[in-house]
Design a protein around this motif. Sequence first.
Motif, PDB file in Angstrom:
ATOM      1  N   THR A  59       0.821  -1.220   0.000  1.00 20.17           N
ATOM      2  CA  THR A  59       0.000   0.000   0.000  1.00 20.17           C
ATOM      3  C   THR A  59       0.853   1.268   0.000  1.00 20.17           C
ATOM      4  O   THR A  59       0.323   2.372   0.058  1.00 20.17           O
ATOM      5  N   GLU A  60       2.178   1.114  -0.046  1.00 20.11           N
ATOM      6  CA  GLU A  60       3.074   2.271  -0.069  1.00 20.11           C
ATOM      7  C   GLU A  60       3.873   2.288  -1.363  1.00 20.11           C
ATOM      8  O   GLU A  60       4.341   1.247  -1.839  1.00 20.11           O
ATOM      9  N   LYS A  61       4.043   3.472  -1.924  1.00 19.84           N
ATOM     10  CA  LYS A  61       4.755   3.598  -3.189  1.00 19.84           C
ATOM     11  C   LYS A  61       6.247   3.324  -3.008  1.00 19.84           C
ATOM     12  O   LYS A  61       6.818   3.559  -1.945  1.00 19.84           O
ATOM     13  N   MET A  62       6.862   2.823  -4.067  1.00 18.14           N
ATOM     14  CA  MET A  62       8.286   2.537  -4.075  1.00 18.14           C
ATOM     15  C   MET A  62       8.918   3.196  -5.299  1.00 18.14           C
ATOM     16  O   MET A  62       8.234   3.579  -6.247  1.00 18.14           O
ATOM     17  N   ARG A  63      10.239   3.347  -5.243  1.00 13.08           N
ATOM     18  CA  ARG A  63      10.990   3.878  -6.381  1.00 13.08           C
ATOM     19  C   ARG A  63      11.972   2.816  -6.870  1.00 13.08           C
ATOM     20  O   ARG A  63      12.528   2.072  -6.076  1.00 13.08           O
ATOM     21  N   ALA A  64      12.170   2.781  -8.179  1.00 15.62           N
ATOM     22  CA  ALA A  64      13.097   1.797  -8.738  1.00 15.62           C
ATOM     23  C   ALA A  64      13.593   2.272 -10.098  1.00 15.62           C
ATOM     24  O   ALA A  64      12.914   3.036 -10.788  1.00 15.62           O
ATOM     25  N   GLU A  65      14.804   1.804 -10.458  1.00 11.38           N
ATOM     26  CA  GLU A  65      15.344   2.029 -11.794  1.00 11.38           C
ATOM     27  C   GLU A  65      14.807   0.939 -12.714  1.00 11.38           C
ATOM     28  O   GLU A  65      14.980  -0.246 -12.444  1.00 11.38           O
ATOM     29  N   VAL A  66      14.149   1.361 -13.791  1.00 11.98           N
ATOM     30  CA  VAL A  66      13.538   0.411 -14.707  1.00 11.98           C
ATOM     31  C   VAL A  66      14.221   0.517 -16.075  1.00 11.98           C
ATOM     32  O   VAL A  66      14.392   1.621 -16.598  1.00 11.98           O
ATOM     33  N   PRO A  67      14.620  -0.613 -16.671  1.00  5.00           N
ATOM     34  CA  PRO A  67      15.275  -0.569 -17.976  1.00  5.00           C
ATOM     35  C   PRO A  67      14.363  -0.024 -19.075  1.00  5.00           C
ATOM     36  O   PRO A  67      13.149  -0.215 -19.041  1.00  5.00           O
ATOM     37  N   VAL A  68      14.975   0.659 -20.036  1.00  7.21           N
ATOM     38  CA  VAL A  68      14.265   1.141 -21.221  1.00  7.21           C
ATOM     39  C   VAL A  68      14.647   0.231 -22.381  1.00  7.21           C
ATOM     40  O   VAL A  68      15.835   0.086 -22.701  1.00  7.21           O
ATOM     41  N   GLU A  69      13.660  -0.382 -23.021  1.00 10.41           N
ATOM     42  CA  GLU A  69      13.910  -1.292 -24.134  1.00 10.41           C
ATOM     43  C   GLU A  69      13.434  -0.673 -25.439  1.00 10.41           C
ATOM     44  O   GLU A  69      12.318  -0.146 -25.519  1.00 10.41           O
ATOM     45  N   LEU A  70      14.293  -0.731 -26.460  1.00 10.42           N
ATOM     46  CA  LEU A  70      13.959  -0.191 -27.776  1.00 10.42           C
ATOM     47  C   LEU A  70      13.241  -1.255 -28.594  1.00 10.42           C
ATOM     48  O   LEU A  70      13.648  -2.415 -28.612  1.00 10.42           O
ATOM     49  N   GLU A  71      12.190  -0.826 -29.290  1.00  7.79           N
ATOM     50  CA  GLU A  71      11.375  -1.773 -30.049  1.00  7.79           C
ATOM     51  C   GLU A  71      11.103  -1.226 -31.449  1.00  7.79           C
ATOM     52  O   GLU A  71      10.839  -0.031 -31.628  1.00  7.79           O
ATOM     53  N   GLY A  72      11.179  -2.090 -32.436  1.00 10.73           N
ATOM     54  CA  GLY A  72      10.877  -1.674 -33.802  1.00 10.73           C
ATOM     55  C   GLY A  72      12.104  -1.154 -34.533  1.00 10.73           C
ATOM     56  O   GLY A  72      13.243  -1.329 -34.101  1.00 10.73           O
ATOM     57  N   GLU A  73      11.857  -0.476 -35.651  1.00  2.35           N
ATOM     58  CA  GLU A  73      12.933   0.036 -36.494  1.00  2.35           C
ATOM     59  C   GLU A  73      12.719   1.513 -36.765  1.00  2.35           C
ATOM     60  O   GLU A  73      11.600   1.954 -37.022  1.00  2.35           O
ATOM     61  N   ALA A  74      13.803   2.282 -36.710  1.00  2.00           N
ATOM     62  CA  ALA A  74      13.730   3.716 -36.994  1.00  2.00           C
ATOM     63  C   ALA A  74      13.823   3.939 -38.499  1.00  2.00           C
ATOM     64  O   ALA A  74      14.834   3.566 -39.106  1.00  2.00           O
ATOM     65  N   PRO A  75      12.803   4.536 -39.126  1.00  2.00           N
ATOM     66  CA  PRO A  75      12.853   4.787 -40.571  1.00  2.00           C
ATOM     67  C   PRO A  75      14.086   5.588 -40.996  1.00  2.00           C
ATOM     68  O   PRO A  75      14.623   5.368 -42.080  1.00  2.00           O
ATOM     69  N   ALA A  76      14.546   6.501 -40.145  1.00  2.00           N
ATOM     70  CA  ALA A  76      15.700   7.324 -40.504  1.00  2.00           C
ATOM     71  C   ALA A  76      16.973   6.485 -40.644  1.00  2.00           C
ATOM     72  O   ALA A  76      17.880   6.851 -41.390  1.00  2.00           O
ATOM     73  N   VAL A  77      17.042   5.370 -39.945  1.00  6.10           N
ATOM     74  CA  VAL A  77      18.196   4.484 -40.055  1.00  6.10           C
ATOM     75  C   VAL A  77      18.158   3.740 -41.382  1.00  6.10           C
ATOM     76  O   VAL A  77      19.160   3.645 -42.099  1.00  6.10           O
ATOM     77  N   LYS A  78      16.986   3.246 -41.734  1.00  4.57           N
ATOM     78  CA  LYS A  78      16.840   2.479 -42.973  1.00  4.57           C
ATOM     79  C   LYS A  78      16.915   3.365 -44.203  1.00  4.57           C
ATOM     80  O   LYS A  78      17.546   3.015 -45.207  1.00  4.57           O
ATOM     81  N   THR A  79      16.285   4.541 -44.152  1.00  2.00           N
ATOM     82  CA  THR A  79      16.197   5.407 -45.328  1.00  2.00           C
ATOM     83  C   THR A  79      17.460   6.226 -45.565  1.00  2.00           C
ATOM     84  O   THR A  79      17.941   6.345 -46.689  1.00  2.00           O
ATOM     85  N   TYR A  80      18.006   6.787 -44.490  1.00  2.00           N
ATOM     86  CA  TYR A  80      19.144   7.703 -44.636  1.00  2.00           C
ATOM     87  C   TYR A  80      20.458   7.144 -44.091  1.00  2.00           C
ATOM     88  O   TYR A  80      21.483   7.836 -44.127  1.00  2.00           O
ATOM     89  N   GLY A  81      20.441   5.936 -43.577  1.00  2.00           N
ATOM     90  CA  GLY A  81      21.658   5.366 -43.013  1.00  2.00           C
ATOM     91  C   GLY A  81      22.062   6.004 -41.701  1.00  2.00           C
ATOM     92  O   GLY A  81      23.241   6.005 -41.338  1.00  2.00           O
ATOM     93  N   GLY A  82      21.077   6.573 -40.980  1.00  2.00           N
ATOM     94  CA  GLY A  82      21.367   7.224 -39.711  1.00  2.00           C
ATOM     95  C   GLY A  82      21.865   6.252 -38.658  1.00  2.00           C
ATOM     96  O   GLY A  82      21.694   5.034 -38.775  1.00  2.00           O
ATOM     97  N   VAL A  83      22.500   6.814 -37.628  1.00  2.00           N
ATOM     98  CA  VAL A  83      23.038   6.000 -36.537  1.00  2.00           C
ATOM     99  C   VAL A  83      22.174   6.199 -35.307  1.00  2.00           C
ATOM    100  O   VAL A  83      21.958   7.338 -34.860  1.00  2.00           O
ATOM    101  N   LEU A  84      21.672   5.102 -34.757  1.00  2.00           N
ATOM    102  CA  LEU A  84      20.808   5.152 -33.581  1.00  2.00           C
ATOM    103  C   LEU A  84      21.676   5.205 -32.324  1.00  2.00           C
ATOM    104  O   LEU A  84      22.518   4.333 -32.106  1.00  2.00           O
TER     105      LEU A  84
END
Length: 217
Positions: free
Chosen positions: A97-122
């Motif tokens: 019943t009490e809030k907690m704090r935590a570090e949560v990982p960020v996961e990348l999903e899918g494909e960035a069009p700018a990488v495929k179209t322009y050869g950008g670097v993610l």
Amino acid sequence: MEQVVLKAERRQVIGKKVKQLRREGKLPAVLYGKHIDPIPLVLDYREAEKALRGLSTSTLVILEVEGQRHTAVVRERQKNYIKGTLLHVDFQALSLTEKMRAEVPVELEGEAPAVKTYGGVLVQTLESVEIESLPGDMPEHLVVDLSALAEIGDSITVADLVLPPNVKVLEDPDETIVVVTAPRSEEDVEAASGITEGEAEPEVIARGKEEEEEEEA
């Protein structure tokens, strides 16, 4: 969210004597929290190591101790970094019943069009974020959809995160999580390093030869 259930016993052995427990295939641990006195524990090493492997600080762990169930998270793991084995685990007991704090990982999903179209670097500049919620609402990770990155220079910030209900992110909303940068040419890389093609290998060989001559001398 995922829950891990572990059986534990109260530990009578403390101090340097815990080495004997490790030799017997046991893992020393402690459970502490806001509303309980610290409880020294001992767990089966194989069972605990398998269950805790890769576990994030936001994953709930149910510790069964003498018929009582304690909801907790892993706060610290002590390891033998030569052997890679666990030496000790700290569990923090939680109130549902009490809030907690935590570090949560960020996961990348899918494909960035700018990488495929322009050869950008993610470029991912933030791999985790601190969030706050009730234990039962705490997510294992947060997903970032890369499909919005259509042009070079496009970015996704903390403010763009899609959060589950009843979850608050504690990071700066303007902080960048991922950005698409322009591709670097081979000429740019060579100029930045200060060498031209064919220079690197002879320099290494020459240095090695000089060192050998010095040693012989």
